[in-house]
Design a protein around this motif. Structure first.
Motif, PDB file in Angstrom:
ATOM      1  N   HIS A 280      -9.108   1.614  -1.276  1.00 32.24           N
ATOM      2  CA  HIS A 280      -7.850   2.099  -0.709  1.00 32.24           C
ATOM      3  C   HIS A 280      -6.770   2.127  -1.792  1.00 32.24           C
ATOM      4  CE1 HIS A 280      -4.346   2.566   1.861  1.00 32.24           C
ATOM      5  NE2 HIS A 280      -5.151   2.802   2.889  1.00 32.24           N
ATOM      6  N   VAL A 282      -3.628   2.001  -1.769  1.00 32.41           N
ATOM      7  CA  VAL A 282      -2.435   1.184  -1.550  1.00 32.41           C
ATOM      8  C   VAL A 282      -2.781  -0.294  -1.466  1.00 32.41           C
ATOM      9  CG1 VAL A 282      -0.493   0.699  -0.004  1.00 32.41           C
ATOM     10  CG2 VAL A 282      -1.232   3.069  -0.380  1.00 32.41           C
ATOM     11  N   THR A 283      -3.770  -0.642  -0.654  1.00 33.67           N
ATOM     12  CA  THR A 283      -4.093  -2.045  -0.387  1.00 33.67           C
ATOM     13  C   THR A 283      -5.176  -2.616  -1.295  1.00 33.67           C
ATOM     14  OG1 THR A 283      -5.802  -1.528   1.249  1.00 33.67           O
ATOM     15  CG2 THR A 283      -3.523  -1.646   2.032  1.00 33.67           C
ATOM     16  N   ASP A 285      -8.234  -2.511  -0.478  1.00 30.35           N
ATOM     17  CA  ASP A 285      -9.356  -2.839   0.393  1.00 30.35           C
ATOM     18  C   ASP A 285     -10.537  -1.915   0.085  1.00 30.35           C
ATOM     19  OD1 ASP A 285      -7.477  -4.484   1.507  1.00 30.35           O
ATOM     20  OD2 ASP A 285      -7.521  -3.585   3.508  1.00 30.35           O
ATOM     21  N   ARG A 314     -14.531  -2.196   6.604  1.00 32.62           N
ATOM     22  CA  ARG A 314     -13.403  -2.413   5.700  1.00 32.62           C
ATOM     23  C   ARG A 314     -13.474  -3.864   5.231  1.00 32.62           C
ATOM     24  NH1 ARG A 314      -7.368  -3.721   7.827  1.00 32.62           N
ATOM     25  NH2 ARG A 314      -6.423  -4.287   5.827  1.00 32.62           N
ATOM     26  N   ARG A 316     -11.491  -6.651   3.264  1.00 28.33           N
ATOM     27  CA  ARG A 316     -10.124  -6.958   2.841  1.00 28.33           C
ATOM     28  C   ARG A 316     -10.108  -8.196   1.939  1.00 28.33           C
ATOM     29  NH1 ARG A 316      -5.725  -9.446   6.976  1.00 28.33           N
ATOM     30  NH2 ARG A 316      -4.048  -9.833   5.489  1.00 28.33           N
ATOM     31  N   GLY A 351      -3.393   6.727   5.641  1.00 21.77           N
ATOM     32  CA  GLY A 351      -2.604   6.347   6.801  1.00 21.77           C
ATOM     33  C   GLY A 351      -3.477   6.045   8.002  1.00 21.77           C
ATOM     34  N   ASP A 371      -2.681   1.944  11.355  1.00 22.50           N
ATOM     35  CA  ASP A 371      -2.508   2.482  10.009  1.00 22.50           C
ATOM     36  C   ASP A 371      -3.339   1.668   9.021  1.00 22.50           C
ATOM     37  OD1 ASP A 371      -1.278   2.868   7.296  1.00 22.50           O
ATOM     38  OD2 ASP A 371       0.039   4.199   8.429  1.00 22.50           O
ATOM     39  N   SER A 372      -4.038   2.352   8.117  1.00 22.92           N
ATOM     40  CA  SER A 372      -4.941   1.679   7.185  1.00 22.92           C
ATOM     41  C   SER A 372      -4.219   0.814   6.166  1.00 22.92           C
ATOM     42  CB  SER A 372      -5.794   2.719   6.448  1.00 22.92           C
ATOM     43  OG  SER A 372      -4.974   3.571   5.661  1.00 22.92           O
ATOM     44  N   THR A 373      -2.910   1.003   6.005  1.00 25.77           N
ATOM     45  CA  THR A 373      -2.162   0.197   5.031  1.00 25.77           C
ATOM     46  C   THR A 373      -1.711  -1.133   5.616  1.00 25.77           C
ATOM     47  OG1 THR A 373      -0.061   1.239   5.640  1.00 25.77           O
ATOM     48  CG2 THR A 373      -1.327   2.260   3.871  1.00 25.77           C
ATOM     49  N   LEU A 374      -1.848  -1.292   6.928  1.00 24.33           N
ATOM     50  CA  LEU A 374      -1.400  -2.522   7.574  1.00 24.33           C
ATOM     51  C   LEU A 374      -2.515  -3.560   7.619  1.00 24.33           C
ATOM     52  CD1 LEU A 374       0.571  -1.021  10.599  1.00 24.33           C
ATOM     53  CD2 LEU A 374       1.456  -1.712   8.361  1.00 24.33           C
ATOM     54  N   SER A 375      -2.142  -4.821   7.562  1.00 26.95           N
ATOM     55  CA  SER A 375      -3.111  -5.917   7.630  1.00 26.95           C
ATOM     56  C   SER A 375      -3.279  -6.329   9.090  1.00 26.95           C
ATOM     57  CB  SER A 375      -2.635  -7.107   6.780  1.00 26.95           C
ATOM     58  OG  SER A 375      -2.480  -6.735   5.438  1.00 26.95           O
TER      59      SER A 375
END
Length: 379
Positions: A280, A282-283, A285, A314, A316, A351, A371-375
């Protein structure tokens, strides 16, 4: 009882125990004990006109996914449905900014050679230039095709730059760009387009490798591997992630930025058979299209009308910068019993959008509730 009889009996017992251990490992690996259930992260739909696979995909910074389609899995020596080999090799583009639209086929020419059986794919973006690297299983050789992406996101086009060939490319599965002409490549074995490859796999021969090509020549950076598949690069370039389906794990190697050598760092178990890895942007992951039940995938190779359950995980990281996966959490984002998605192999996210590819069938897009950027802990 004579010493010779005792010895022979002991050898026979050890042989039986070895066979039992081997069969038990195969049963667990192939998932004969597993059941597939359907769980979507939101509404999902098939994306036309992709019908013959979306084995791997990459994502540009502006949200354009480039997808490989039409891999001939016969290079692995598997017994395959003739319809798989007959499918034409293609590249498609999908615009995450307009997910309601269909995918678009990208037209190109590789010199006078029309033989194209694409597998893994990677991307290199520098300044205004974007290059696409694609594994090509030709009958006479394994090559990496390098393309230049031109045009805007609304009407993307690609132009073939060159084909790269090297004796160390034995049975290439995936490619990972490290520069405009340099890359890593995983060899998932040694033999190709022969039934002997089945014996290589049956005996678990570590005849694969990871190689790095610096623009002029290749070198082995990880030797004696078995069935290494897709790759990903950490956001800081420090780690290379490699899918290892036959151990249901992801290998992590520390990368030298000067020599591109790889040093083993960690192996993380994810409980499924990972194929390709999407990092990902942004993250950081890891998102992976996985085989949910191994023996069902083999059945699908023999007859594509047999559905193979699909799974997207996913992973993390919860560790430190130097050991990001010292602690981690695995999320089951998408699972399907094979009806909408058979034999998943790749994924990309932007997103709330999740794009899922398969080895030899459809491409699926899901509008995730999270949203994929959120934990988040649920999907």
């Amino acid at each position: 009882m004579s010493y010779r009889k005792v010895l022979l009996k002991s050898i026979a017992i050890l042989a039986v125990l070895f066979v039992i251990r081997y069969l038990a490992k195969q049963v667990l690996l192939l998932g004969f004990h597993k059941t597939a259930f359907t769980h979507w992260p939101g509404p999902c739909r098939s994306v036309s006109p992709v019908e013959h696979g979306a084995e791997d995909m990459v994502l540009t910074k502006n949200g354009l996914a480039i997808i490989t389609s039409g891999i001939d899995v016969a290079y692995r020596g598997d017994v395959t449905d003739p319809r798989i080999s007959a499918a034409p090799g293609k590249l498609f583009a999908f615009n995450f900014n307009k997910p309601e639209q269909n995918a678009t086929e990208l037209e190109f020419a590789i010199g006078t050679d029309s033989e194209f059986s694409p597998h893994g794919i990677s991307i290199w973006e520098e300044g205004s230039e974007t290059r696409i690297f694609v594994v090509n299983h030709r009958q006479d050789a394994e090559t990496i095709e390098i393309f230049k992406l031109i045009g805007d996101i609304a009407k993307p086009k690609i132009e073939h730059i060159k084909s790269v060939q090297d004796p160390l490319f034995t049975s290439v599965n995936d490619v990972l760009a490290t520069g405009p002409s340099s890359f890593y490549a995983t060899n998932d074995g040694y033999l190709r387009f022969t039934a002997w490859r089945g014996l290589e796999r049956l005996l678990s021969r570590p005849w694969g490798s990871v190689v790095h090509y610096d623009g002029s020549e290749a070198k082995v950076v990880v030797g004696s591997t078995f069935e290494y598949n897709g790759m990903g690069l950490s956001l800081d370039g420090q780690f290379v992630y490699i899918a290892r389906p036959f151990t249901s794990s992801i290998m992590i190697y520390e990368r030298s930025s000067e020599t591109n050598d790889l040093a083993f760092h960690q192996e993380i178990a994810i409980g499924a058979l990972p194929d390709n890895i999407f990092v990902h942007p942004v993250t950081g992951d890891l998102w992976s299209g996985c085989t949910a039940i191994g023996y069902r995938l083999l059945a699908a190779f023999e007859n594509i009308d047999n559905w193979a359950p699909s799974l997207v995980l996913r992973v993390r990281p919860l560790g430190t910068k130097d050991r990001p996966f010292e602690q981690f959490k695995v999320y089951d984002v998408f699972s399907d019993d094979g009806h909408i998605m058979s034999s998943s192999s790749s994924a990309a996210v932007v997103g709330n959008g999740l794009l899922i590819g398969s080895v030899m069938q459809k491409l699926v897009y899901c509008d995730m509730k999270v949203d994929s950027t959120l934990s988040r802990d649920t999907y």
